[in-house]
Each structure stands twice: as structure tokens, then as C-alpha cells.
Design an enzyme around this catalytic site. Structure first.
Site, PDB file in Angstrom:
ATOM      1  N   HIS A 129      -0.013 -21.449 -79.662  1.00  0.00           N
ATOM      2  CA  HIS A 129      -0.366 -22.462 -79.254  1.00  0.00           C
ATOM      3  C   HIS A 129      -1.208 -23.533 -78.944  1.00  0.00           C
ATOM      4  CE1 HIS A 129       2.542 -19.844 -77.030  1.00  0.00           C
ATOM      5  NE2 HIS A 129       3.220 -20.497 -77.158  1.00  0.00           N
ATOM      6  N   ASP A 178       8.654 -17.526 -81.328  1.00  0.00           N
ATOM      7  CA  ASP A 178       8.295 -16.237 -81.003  1.00  0.00           C
ATOM      8  C   ASP A 178       9.274 -15.231 -81.557  1.00  0.00           C
ATOM      9  OD1 ASP A 178       6.371 -15.778 -78.940  1.00  0.00           O
ATOM     10  OD2 ASP A 178       6.736 -17.112 -77.714  1.00  0.00           O
ATOM     11  N   CYS A 232      14.257 -25.072 -80.277  1.00  0.00           N
ATOM     12  CA  CYS A 232      12.935 -25.129 -79.532  1.00  0.00           C
ATOM     13  C   CYS A 232      11.187 -24.793 -79.860  1.00  0.00           C
ATOM     14  CB  CYS A 232      12.714 -25.410 -78.294  1.00  0.00           C
ATOM     15  SG  CYS A 232      12.827 -23.817 -77.417  1.00  0.00           S
TER      16      CYS A 232
END
Ligand code: PEP
Ligand code: MG
Length: 580
Positions: free
Chosen positions: A200, A465, A512
Site C-alpha cells: 500500500h 491480494d 482494480c
């Protein structure tokens, strides 16, 4: 103007996070706090700086003693023990005296001296075998943060160097919360020792649209403040103290890249359609409400992913329902009828909020995202009410992250129904037909999709992920970053299958994750049948250009050969042909 220092040049290699080339001067940032600047103190002001440090220590000691006096008789015994421990740490010579010596011997500011000493102590604690004692490192960091806050309150410390546009931040590690603070600055580039390209931290760096490299291993230790640096974010190369020729060459390349970027802007309002006429929806990912302007600027067809948890970072309390509502309303209104997909909180793993750190021993596999929200129903309901309230200001959709079990989506649906009822009772309007989608980012969900699609209006594949959990690679760990591969045949199968099942069930499917903005994957995803991509605004026009140059019928043939092969080398070779 700062002149380059005379040290010999050298090159470091890491993983490029965001394209482009930055040329500027190193600013070393402490791992603890971004606000901590490093600057020299004039010899005549050294004693004043030492007093500033002493005053901050005294202030925090007063605070802790005050807190201790106010601990009520009914408070748990751990509370008092915790405050005692904090006082002991504060009064230990390692924290209260050694930084004074550093200020005097190095002529540096007090914040820097304190964080240098803290890092040294933290490293020593990391070596301790006993898990309990090792954990005490966090107590030291907390105490140091209190002292830093007290010092910043004195108003003496500059927050950041003055010429930010020339500054390249060099850090050992930065958390996503640290990185989000950089949004307020205008730095030229970033370089960190740790981190993977889809961590992130890297994702936020990418959204800043400036060159960045992670996983450099020793940059923070080898580079000195103010050294001249070149960051090549495409190749993941960091050049320290380049000679004139290298510098001239990179300045030239930098100029060429700027021209290319300018040219791309002309595609802003061109419809994104393949050569054979297939319309593709290109949407944007955002972290904070203000990012919506970059999305509009890039001509995004909607917000495909609003990572709502970023609104929760860098603060001591949780944002209220009204604050959340305001954040969502702003984005919904700005997008003016185009879809805004708000992902419910994905807290846990590398993004934690104060007082709610329940990540467990293995944070990526712990109480994260929907698991965390279902464990904190009041917090979840407040967010759902805020999203629902914002839904009359635009075309808002709800997206639930990290689904693995069907009962998680059932419970999330129950919570949404409850939030609706609460609003009904108060007579608060919302969109009764609001769509609810799920993120497919755990292999279990991708493999048992049939049951999920029945309960969801749309799907969004989180390839970051999905790759992490399929390959068992921690996406934020640079030690295994070389094994992290979204193009691994197993990951590609899960993606292709999700698109296929979604299409058959009549549910729109988007990607996404970072793959949506990766030029190398665009044609492959198109050929798998993907019609919606959501990525950082900075990548959108580059991907649009690739869509415009793609012939779908040609791409499909090669893509199906890629899917049939489980030999990674062969897949790469075919991918090269696909992208020719
Ligand atoms: C993903 O996992 O691909 C995703 C888009 O979500 P995040 O990166 O925020 O985990
Ligand atoms: Mg994810």
C-alpha cells in the site's frame, strides 16, 4: 542553490514503483515520523536546542504523571503498569540523556537526535529473542512520539525542507499512513529500503505520480543528506552523485518523458474503444476525497475503487459518521453521475488505526477488511450509513473487500439492511437500489464464485491480494518481492475464470488491482473479456492508448494459448508477442 557533494558516484537497484525520472537532492527521513526534519544547529544555538529537548522531556513526564494520578480505581491494573513503564522508558538515560550528547556532538536538531537514538534502540530490541521484551520496542516508539509532539508544539522545528520540488525522500521504510502525509508536499521522488511494488505504501507513492523506488535495501544507510540523486522509477535504478555525462543523459530522457506525457493528454476525451470497436470503461482508484480531481483530469469514467480506510489514517480518533459522509458526498458530487465505488474499510494488515490494532501474529492473514468490520459492528454500521447517505448525491456503489466465505457477504448484507432501517427510522433519504459488489482477491472466492455471484451485483478483482494469497507472498515484504508475480499461470487462471463466470451470470467484472494500470497486462486482460479497468489516474491515459491500439480478435488467440500453457517462460514469450 545547493551544489552536489563531491562523494564518488554509485548505483543502487530496487523495484521501480512509478515511472518517470526525478533528479534532486536527498532528504533522509526517519522511520518514526515524517515530520522529523534533519537540519544543522548553529554552534551558538546548541544549548538552546538542548534546553528545548529537556523541556519536551519534562512536559511529557508531567503528562504521564498527570495521567497516572487520574487512573481511576476501577481501571484495569495494566493501565497503571503501562504508564509506569512509559515513565521508566522516558527517564532512562538512553532516551533522556544520549540525544543531548548527539545534539552537542553532531550539531543537529533535537527531533533528529531523538529519532536516531530511538532507531538504534529499536534495532537492539529487534534482536531480543523473548517475544514480550521484543514487543517493548513499540512502547519506546510511543514514548518518543509523545516527546516529538511536545517538541513540535514549541514551534521551532521546520516540518520539511524548503525546496521540496528538488527533494528526494530517502527512508528505510514508510507505512501507507506515512506516505499519505506526502500528499501535502511536492517532493520530486522517493526511495525506500523496504517494500514491494504492490504494497500500500507503493500504491500511494504511485498515486502521487512521481518517480519512486522500493526495495533498495541499503539506500538509507549509504546516502547522505543533500547528495545529488537520480531516481529512475521505470527501471528501479537510483544513481547517487552522478557524473556530468550521466546527469546530462538523464536530463535529456526526463525531457523526452515530459513530452510523451503532454502528448497523452490529448487522449483525455477520446472514447476508449479497441481497434475493432469494443468499448472499454476506464475508471480511477482514489485514496482520499481530494484525489477525485486527478481522476476527473485524466477523464476517468468513474471511481472504480475508493480505498475509504485512508480517511481513517494519521489521526488519533475515528472519523465520525458525518465526516465520512462529507468525504463520500464530495466525491459523489464531483463525479457528477459517473459511478463512485466506495470500498468498505479495509483496515488491518499494513493499515491500522490508533486503538484498533488487532492485526494478530500474521497481519495479512488476520483480522483484516470485512473480517475486521464484522468484528466491529458499530464502526461498520456508521460507515454504511455514511455511504448510504451519500448515495443521493451521485451514483454510489458499495464494494466489500476480502470475501472468502459466503456468510461474510450475507452478514455484510444484513448490516447494510440494518443501516438502511436506521436511516428509514430517522427519515434520512438514500438510494434504495444501491448496488453492492464484492472484491475477488482471495483464491477461495475466485474458486467458488458461483455462489458469490448470486448474492452480488458486481465483482471487482483485487489482483494485488489475489497474487499475494495465491502465491503465499507477502506483498509488502521486499525479501520475497522477486517471487511476487501477477502473471503467474495460477493467478491468470483465477482472473480469467472470474471474468468468465461473472460474464455468464450477467454481473459486471472489473479489475482494480495494480494490474489494471500495468501496460504489460492490458491486452491480456482485454482478451480475457475484461471490460472495466480501475487504476491510478496517472496511469489511465497510457492504458487508454494501449486499448486504442488493440485488436481484440488477434489478442484472443494468443491469450488462450497463454492460458493453456503452464510454463511461465512460454507464457512470457507469448505475452511479448501479444504486446508487440
Ligand atoms: C487489491 O488487492 O488488488 C486491491 C485493489 O486492494 P488493495 O490493494 O487496497 O488491497
Ligand atoms: Mg486488496
Amino acid at each position: 542553490m545547493r551544489l552536489p557533494q563531491s562523494g564518488a558516484g554509485f548505483t543502487l537497484h530496487g523495484a521501480g514503483v512509478s515511472g518517470g525520472i526525478a533528479i534532486g537532492y536527498a532528504h533522509l527521513v526517519s522511520a518514526a515520523r515524517l515530520e522529523v526534519a534533519h537540519y544543522d544547529i548553529a554552534p551558538e544555538a546548541i544549548e538552546e536546542e538542548v534546553s528545548r529537548f529537556d523541556d519536551a522531556i519534562a512536559e511529557v513526564r508531567g503528562e504521564l504523571i498527570g495521567l497516572q494520578a487520574n487512573v481511576s480505581a476501577t481501571a484495569p491494573a495494566e493501565m497503571s503498569a503501562f504508564l509506569n513503564l512509559n515513565l521508566m522508558i522516558l527517564d532512562d538515560a538512553q532516551l533522556s540523556r544520549v540525544p543531548r550528547e548527539l545534539i552537542r556532538s553532531r550539531g543537529c536538531n533535537a527531533e533528529w537526535a531523538l529519532t536516531q537514538q530511538m532507531e538504534l534502540l529499536a534495532q537492539q530490541f529487534e534482536q531480543i529473542e523473548d517475544a514480550y521484551l521484543r514487543e517493548r520496542k513499540n512502547d519506546i516508539v510511543q514514548v518518543v512520539e509523545r516527546v516529538l509532539k511536545a517538541m513540535l508544539g514549541t514551534g521551532h522545528a521546520p516540518a520539511a525542507p524548503s525546496h521540496e520540488e528538488n527533494v528526494i525522500v530517502v527512508a528505510h521504510d514508510l507505512s501507507p499512513a506515512d506516505m499519505i502525509l506526502f500528499k501535502q508536499h511536492q517532493f520530486a521522488g522517493f526511495a525506500t529500503d523496504l517494500g514491494g511494488v504492490t504494497s500500500h505504501t507503493a500504491i500511494v507513492a504511485r498515486s502521487l505520480n512521481i518517480p519512486a523506488i522500493v526495495g533498495l535495501h541499503h539506500a538509507r544507510g549509504l546516502i547522505r543528506e543533500n547528495e545529488l540523486l537520480i531516481v529512475d522509477g521505470r527501471e528501479g535504478v537510483l544513481i547517487v552523485n552522478p557524473d556530468r555525462q550521466v546527469l546530462a543523459e538523464f536530463r535529456l530522457r526526463q525531457g523526452q518523458l515530459d513530452i510523451e506525457r503532454q502528448k497523452l493528454k490529448s487522449l483525455r476525451s477520446t472514447p476508449s474503444t479497441t481497434l475493432d470497436g469494443v468499448a472499454i470503461e476506464l475508471q480511477a482508484n482514489i485514496e482520499l476525497p481530494q484525489d477525485v480531481h486527478a481522476a476527473i483530469e485524466a477523464g476517468a469514467a468513474g471511481i472504480g475503487l475508493f480505498r475509504s480506510e485512508f480517511v481513517f489514517l494519521n489521526r488519533d480518533d475515528l472519523p465520525s459518521e458525518d465526516e465520512q459522509f462529507e468525504a463520500y458526498r464530495k466525491v459523489a458530487e464531483a463525479m457528477d453521475g459517473r459511478p463512485v465505488t466506495i470500498r468498505t474499510l479495509d483496515l488491518g494488515a499494513d493499515k491500522t488505526v490508533n486503538g484498533a490494532d488487532r492485526a494478530g501474529p500474521n497481519p495479512a492473514l488476520g483480522l483484516r477488511a470485512i473480517r475486521f468490520c464484522l468484528a466491529e459492528p458499530q464502526m461498520f454500521l456508521a460507515q454504511l450509513r455514511a455511504i448510504l447517505r451519500s448515495s443521493i448525491h451521485g451514483k454510489v456503489r458499495i464494494l466489500v473487500p476480502m470475501l472468502a466465505h459466503v456468510h461474510e457477504i450475507e452478514q455484510a448484507m444484513t448490516a447494510i439492511a440494518q443501516a438502511k432501517e436506521q436511516l428509514d427510522d430517522l427519515g434520512v433519504p438514500y438510494d434504495h437500489g444501491i448496488k453492492v459488489g464484492g472484491m475477488i482477491e482471495i483464491p477461495a472466492a475466485a474458486l467458488s464464485l458461483g455462489i458469490f455471484v448470486k448474492k452480488l451485483d458486481f465483482l471487482s478483482i483485487g489482483t494485488n491480494d489475489l497474487t499475494q494469497y495465491t502465491l503465499a507472498i507477502d506483498r509488502s515484504d521486499d525479501a520475497v518481492a522477486h517471487l511476487y508475480d501477477p502473471l503467474h499461470p495460477a493467478v491468470l487462471h483465477l482472473i480469467a475464470q472470474t471474468i468468465r463466470v461473472g460474464e455468464k451470470a450477467g454481473r459486471p467484472v472489473a479489475v482494480c488491482g495494480e494490474m489494471a494500470g500495468d501496460l504489460a497486462a492490458t491486452r491480456l486482460l482485454l482478451a480475457f473479456g475484461l471490460r472495466e479497468f480501475s487504476m491510478h489516474p496517472a496511469q489511465l491515459l497510457t492504458i487508454k492508448q494501449q486499448v486504442l491500439r488493440t485488436n481484440m480478435s488477434q489478442a484472443r488467440g494468443i491469450a488462450s494459448r497463454i492460458l493453456r500453457s503452464d510454463d511461465p517462460a512460454k507464457c512470457l514469450q507469448l505475452l511479448g508477442r501479444l504486446n508487440d
